[in-house]
Write an enzyme that holds these catalytic residues in place. Structure first.
Site, PDB file in Angstrom:
ATOM      1  N   TYR A 117       0.866  -1.187   0.000  1.00  0.00           N
ATOM      2  CA  TYR A 117       0.000   0.000   0.000  1.00  0.00           C
ATOM      3  C   TYR A 117       0.896   1.228   0.000  1.00  0.00           C
ATOM      4  CZ  TYR A 117      -3.490   3.436   1.558  1.00  0.00           C
ATOM      5  OH  TYR A 117      -4.313   4.519   1.660  1.00  0.00           O
ATOM      6  N   ASP A 210       9.318   2.900  -0.467  1.00  0.00           N
ATOM      7  CA  ASP A 210       8.317   3.599   0.339  1.00  0.00           C
ATOM      8  C   ASP A 210       8.590   3.262   1.802  1.00  0.00           C
ATOM      9  OD1 ASP A 210       6.123   4.365   1.782  1.00  0.00           O
ATOM     10  OD2 ASP A 210       4.645   3.645   0.331  1.00  0.00           O
ATOM     11  N   LYS A 238       4.518   9.487   8.309  1.00  0.00           N
ATOM     12  CA  LYS A 238       4.266   8.985   9.676  1.00  0.00           C
ATOM     13  C   LYS A 238       5.224   9.575  10.719  1.00  0.00           C
ATOM     14  CE  LYS A 238       1.737   4.989   8.035  1.00  0.00           C
ATOM     15  NZ  LYS A 238       0.373   4.797   8.405  1.00  0.00           N
TER      16      LYS A 238
END
Ligand code: PLP
Length: 397
Positions: A117, A210, A238
């Site tokens: 994702y 990522d 994050k």
């Protein structure tokens, strides 16, 4: 919560390793806002940094020195990053990195791994992990055929499939989570990511790693440091924003100077590099020294080992790396999305409900990671393991 048969839990506040819901229940929180809260909830240093920044104004639409400090902190941690551009979300950062890869190569196809994702950008919402996997949604309506046709999906840990996809479509980029955590934690098998690096380098394909989850968490320099593989472009988020909205993408000067206004690849954002988010991120990263990573790894290992012991010979696999773990209800080790999808969601749901009933808040999906923080202490682990003992019993009753 629907996937485990519970109503959503509304949160009133968080402090350290704990959450309180609106009904006054206290939980040991292993979700940590899905990763950003590596210092725990409402860490006084982070709260103070946000308050001090807010007193000076909340947004300027112009650069600040703190943005440079944050960029230097990131560049110091990642050998592959000479320049970076801030965004407000990981989705934006992934989208922008892909645009840059397409501009730099003049090619259009993208290779992505099943179960990975990278945010909710149109072209990558196929066989995606995280919420789509939890809801059993193979792809999202609203994505055009043209967008989907630019994405090739290959199984994780299958280097041959990566080689074939590159040969077949001459893609602009391969995008990967170096330590996938959105189908649950499914680390690369030895040599796999190194092989992907070779295949992409040989074909002039941009390798985008990522690190929205793994960056600043699994090691000081993220998955790239842990695995010894360097990206052409890195996507971050994050922990970078310390619980406020901040993300970024970065890479070599040569690539990043293609971004406007230095170059011709357009990307912008009103709140990118927002001073509050930068203050929270910088305060967080500055506390993440070598000792902090040793402590976080030890906390993760104690929890993972404890869960393995308590699970005993039941069909449960606790897959972990420093700072992340997943409890798969599977008799086999999980090495790809197919394996993750074959795990037993009903048993996981019973396990989760049992934990929630005993004041422990795990991710309510097997396709997500548990996120230990530096606020989790022996007591939090002990309470979790005690609840897990009951949880495993109820899961297999
Ligand atoms: C690996 C990865 N990349 C990108 C994203 C998207 O980030 P955001 O939710 O900030 O858009 C996520 C979100 O969970 C993620 O886990």
């Amino acid at each position: 919560m629907r996937s485990i048969g519970r109503e959503p839990i509304f949160i009133e506040r968080g402090e350290g390793a704990h959450l309180w819901d609106v009904d006054g229940n206290r939980y040991v929180d292993w979700v940590s806002s899905w990763g950003p809260l590596i210092l725990g909830h409402a860490h006084p240093v982070v709260v103070q940094a946000i308050q001090s920044a807010a007193e000076l104004g909340t947004s300027y639409g112009a650069p600040t020195e703190a943005e440079i400090d944050l960029a230097e902190e990131v560049a110091d941690r990642f050998a592959s990053i000479e320049m970076l551009r801030m965004t407000s979300s990981g989705t934006e950062a992934s989208m922008s990195a892909l645009r840059l890869a397409r501009a730099a190569t003049g090619r259009s196809a993208i290779v992505k791994f099943a179960g990975a994702y990278h945010g909710h950008l149109d072209g990558l919402l196929a066989e995606a992990g995280s919420g789509l996997a939890t809801a059993g949604v193979p792809a999202s309506p609203g994505v055009t055929e043209a967008q989907a046709s630019e994405t090739l999906i290959v199984p994780w840990n299958d280097a041959e499939a990566v080689g074939e996809a590159i040969a077949a479509r001459n893609p602009a980029a391969v995008i990967a989570e170096p330590i996938p955590a959105n189908m649950g934690v499914v680390p690369a098998e030895p040599g796999f990511l190194e092989r992907v690096r070779e295949l992409t380098a040989d074909a002039g394909v941009i390798l985008i790693l990522d690190e929205v989850i793994s960056g600043f968490r699994v090691a000081r320099g993220g998955g790239q440091e842990l695995l010894g593989v360097e990206a052409d472009l890195t996507v971050m988020g994050k922990v970078l924003g310390g619980g406020l909205p901040a993300a970024a993408y970065g890479g070599s000067r040569g690539l990043m100077e293609r971004i406007a206004p230095a170059g011709d690849v357009y990307q912008a954002g009103t709140l990118s590099g927002n001073p509050l988010a930068v203050a929270a991120g910088l305060a967080t990263l500055r506390r993440l020294d070598a000792a902090a990573y040793i402590r976080l790894a030890a906390t993760t290992e104690r929890l993972a080992e404890g869960l393995r012991e308590i699970a005993g010979d039941r069909p449960v696999r606790v897959q972990s790396v420093p700072g992340l773990l997943t409890v798969f209800f599977s008799s086999e080790p999980v090495t790809d999305f197919q394996g993750a999808s074959a795990a037993n969601p009903a048993a996981y749901g019973r396990f989760c409900r049992a934990l929630l009933d005993r004041g422990v808040y795990p991710p309510a999906s097997q396709f997500e990671a548990w996120f230990p923080s530096l606020a989790h202490d022996d007591e939090a682990i002990a309470q979790t393991l005690e609840a897990a003992g009951e949880g495993f019993r109820e899961a297999f009753a």
